[in-house]
Motif scaffolding. Structure first.
Motif, mmCIF file in Angstrom:
data_model
loop_
_atom_site.group_PDB
_atom_site.id
_atom_site.type_symbol
_atom_site.label_atom_id
_atom_site.label_comp_id
_atom_site.label_asym_id
_atom_site.label_seq_id
_atom_site.Cartn_x
_atom_site.Cartn_y
_atom_site.Cartn_z
ATOM 1 N N ARG A 95 28.084 35.112 -5.523
ATOM 2 C CA ARG A 95 26.161 34.995 -6.009
ATOM 3 C C ARG A 95 25.767 35.431 -5.619
ATOM 4 O O ARG A 95 26.069 34.869 -4.472
ATOM 5 C CB ARG A 95 25.664 34.385 -7.430
ATOM 6 N N TYR A 147 26.175 31.177 -0.277
ATOM 7 C CA TYR A 147 26.735 31.407 -1.252
ATOM 8 C C TYR A 147 27.218 32.322 -2.253
ATOM 9 O O TYR A 147 27.969 31.887 -2.806
ATOM 10 C CB TYR A 147 24.835 31.839 -1.823
ATOM 11 N N TYR A 164 24.194 33.380 -17.149
ATOM 12 C CA TYR A 164 24.400 32.645 -15.973
ATOM 13 C C TYR A 164 25.779 30.858 -16.207
ATOM 14 O O TYR A 164 24.206 30.493 -16.913
ATOM 15 C CB TYR A 164 24.376 33.466 -14.628
ATOM 16 N N LEU A 169 24.763 24.368 -10.515
ATOM 17 C CA LEU A 169 24.514 25.152 -9.666
ATOM 18 C C LEU A 169 22.962 25.524 -8.909
ATOM 19 O O LEU A 169 23.179 25.432 -7.520
ATOM 20 C CB LEU A 169 25.831 26.142 -9.399
ATOM 21 N N GLY A 183 25.538 29.407 -14.184
ATOM 22 C CA GLY A 183 25.677 28.128 -13.064
ATOM 23 C C GLY A 183 24.569 27.131 -12.873
ATOM 24 O O GLY A 183 23.932 27.045 -11.696
ATOM 25 N N ASN A 199 30.929 31.433 -3.755
ATOM 26 C CA ASN A 199 29.798 32.059 -5.135
ATOM 27 C C ASN A 199 29.748 32.987 -5.619
ATOM 28 O O ASN A 199 29.622 33.266 -6.662
ATOM 29 C CB ASN A 199 28.710 30.596 -5.701
#
Length: 143
Positions: free
Chosen positions: A29, A23, A46, A51, A48, A27
């Motif tokens: 993050r 991750y 954020y 996701l 995402g 990503n």
């Protein structure tokens, strides 16, 4: 304990580490569950959300598969609903106050050698140990 009994925790730990590392690499993050839950609920800047929803769905699906194939557990709730709600709110407040939870600080932050995560992890582990000591030895509540 038999040798096989060490296999399940080892496998689980490896999968958690692998998913957190991937991750971060893919990503950029941290895979902290509280942050992902906040993103999934649209509570962060954020973007995402999909996701985060996918990651959380994977966590739930993985736990469900493990429960289905490894062993059946019996869940017994012995505390009052009011106590559970109060505890959840306190944990949620602490998570927001500390900018993360055990998965964000304890797994991902410590793996990155983050001083802030080391401090946060030391604090919440100390508080947890003190809480267990007080409830079990001073108040006398047994699980």
């Amino acid at each position: 304990m038999t040798e096989i009994s060490y296999l399940w925790p080892l496998t689980g730990g490896l999968l958690i580490g692998l998913s957190a590392g991937l991750y971060l690499l893919l990503n950029g993050r941290i895979a902290g569950i509280s942050g992902l839950a906040a993103a999934a609920a649209g509570l962060t800047d954020y973007g995402g959300c999909k996701l985060a929803l996918g990651f959380l769905a994977g966590v739930i699906a993985g736990a469900s598969l493990a429960a289905a194939f490894i062993r059946q557990t019996e869940i017994v709730i012995t505390s009052s609903p009011a106590l559970l709600i109060a505890a959840g709110l306190i944990v949620g407040y602490g998570t927001r106050l500390g900018s993360g939870c055990t998965s964000g600080h304890g797994v991902c932050g410590l793996a990155r050698l983050s001083p802030r995560s080391l401090a946060a992890t030391a604090i919440f582990i100390s508080i947890a140990a003190a809480t267990v000591f007080v409830t079990r030895h001073l108040i006398g509540v047994q699980p």
